[in-house]
Design an enzyme around this catalytic site. Structure first.
Site, PDB file in Angstrom:
ATOM      1  N   SER A   5       0.813  -1.250  -0.099  1.00 20.91           N
ATOM      2  CA  SER A   5      -0.107  -0.022   0.040  1.00 20.91           C
ATOM      3  C   SER A   5       0.782   1.330   0.129  1.00 20.91           C
ATOM      4  CB  SER A   5      -1.059  -0.069   1.354  1.00 20.91           C
ATOM      5  OG  SER A   5      -1.985   0.743   0.916  1.00 20.91           O
ATOM      6  N   HIS A  33      -7.378  -5.682  -0.267  1.00 20.39           N
ATOM      7  CA  HIS A  33      -6.300  -4.855  -0.077  1.00 20.39           C
ATOM      8  C   HIS A  33      -5.384  -5.447   0.863  1.00 20.39           C
ATOM      9  CE1 HIS A  33      -4.092  -1.124  -0.292  1.00 20.39           C
ATOM     10  NE2 HIS A  33      -4.410  -1.091   0.924  1.00 20.39           N
ATOM     11  N   ASP A  87      -9.947  -5.081  -4.894  1.00 18.94           N
ATOM     12  CA  ASP A  87      -9.246  -4.175  -3.927  1.00 18.94           C
ATOM     13  C   ASP A  87     -10.025  -2.887  -4.014  1.00 18.94           C
ATOM     14  OD1 ASP A  87      -7.830  -2.094  -2.503  1.00 18.94           O
ATOM     15  OD2 ASP A  87      -5.732  -3.099  -3.055  1.00 18.94           O
TER      16      ASP A  87
END
Length: 333
Positions: free
Chosen positions: A154, A313, A284
């Site tokens: 991320s 995610h 996601d």
């Protein structure tokens, strides 16, 4: 270190708790007999007294950057180093499963708390990708890492990307971007598929006014895909996400939303020459697949894109067995 040989009030309270537990379960109590309680020099056990710790017993686990920020890190094992960069608003603890897996595979594993996150300094400024990359560079230089594999999830993927572009690849062997924010998240004329800025403005408003609740809502819902039909939410995973988030500083988390959403990584990705793996789940909602993983893989020459059908995610946590196996295969390839 305490010099008073008498048990502290804290220690006496603990003794009473253990006595109460013993009355209910002697077996359970035996598990606690060797605990050394904080704030006491020495606690006796059935095995005898324990010596006080010496300064050399504990390995230093922080560095101080040029601008005076304390960065906490973990550094375990030996062998080829793997450096993990965590997502927003979490900490190095989010890599626990990967750290243990790769440690047991014979690697040296390293993870740090980004400035303003976890156990690092809760400073009021420097919450941008350049500072994140410089902090990572300071850590790799301090540890004199060579031939390292950098893995970012991320926001951590953005950190790895800016680190490589800003500091070069002399210490880097390979890179892995997992559910990562590059090339750019926010919607712009050049990036029409991005998320509207209002989405991130809403994130900031919730962090500023009630992040404790916001940090329950995110892991309970879209972060791990627990809002999908048939999902089986893990209370422990949700609480661990909340714990990590609340350890960090609100200012860092507020500013970090701009850093992960508005930074343009397109020029950075074009500078990569090391082997790179891009991993992204197609379900996601936090960093939507179509505007992230495939585009990053196109910008990095020779990059490998692995798409995971139905993965959320937070797939390094919910799908750790799959992610770890694929990471290991790429590192050994």
């Amino acid at each position: 270190m305490r010099e008073d040989p008498k048990p502290s009030q804290y220690s006496r309270s603990c003794a009473r708790i253990l006595a109460a537990v013993a009355a209910a379960s002697p077996v359970t109590t035996s598990l606690f007999r060797t605990i050394t309680w904080p704030n006491d020099a020495v606690i006796a056990s059935s095995a005898g007294a324990q010596r006080p710790p010496k300064p050399g017993d504990i390995k230093k686990s922080t560095i101080t950057t040029k601008d005076g920020v304390t960065i906490f890190y973990k550094d375990w094992g030996s062998g080829q180093p793997i450096v993990f960069s965590h997502g927003w608003p979490l900490s190095a603890d989010d890599w626990d499963t990967q750290m243990m897996f790769f440690l047991n595979q014979g690697f040296r594993v390293i993870a740090h708390d980004r400035r303003g996150h976890g156990r690092s300094s809760q400073v009021g400024d420097g919450h941008d990708m350049d500072h994140y990359a410089d902090d990572l560079a300071a850590l790799t230089a301090h540890l004199n890492l060579k031939n390292a594999v950098h893995v970012g999830h991320s926001t951590g993927g953005g950190e790895v990307t800016r680190y490589i572009a800003r500091h070069g690849e002399s210490r880097v062997a390979k890179a892995v971007l997992i559910s990562s924010v590059p090339p750019i998240m926010v919607q712009t004329p050049a990036n029409p598929g991005g998320l509207p800025k209002e989405v991130f403005d809403g994130f900031q408003a919730q962090v500023a006014t009630n992040r404790a609740q916001f940090y329950v809502d995110l892991p309970t819902g879209p972060f791990y895909g627990y809002n999908r039909a048939g999902a089986k939410p893990s209370r422990g995973v949700i609480q661990n996400w909340w714990r990590q988030g609340m350890m960090g500083g609100i200012k860092a988390h507020y500013d970090g939303i701009v850093a992960f959403s508005q930074t343009d990584f397109v020029p950075d990705l074009k500078k990569f020459t090391v082997p790179t793996l891009v991993m992204h789940g197609d379900d996601d909602p936090m960093v939507p697949y179509a505007d992230a993983g495939p585009l990053s893989a196109q910008l990095v020459k020779g990059a490998i894109l692995k798409t995971y059908k139905g993965f959320p995610h937070g797939m390094p946590t919910t799908e750790a067995d799959t992610i770890n196996a694929d990471l290991l295969a790429f590192i050994k390839s």
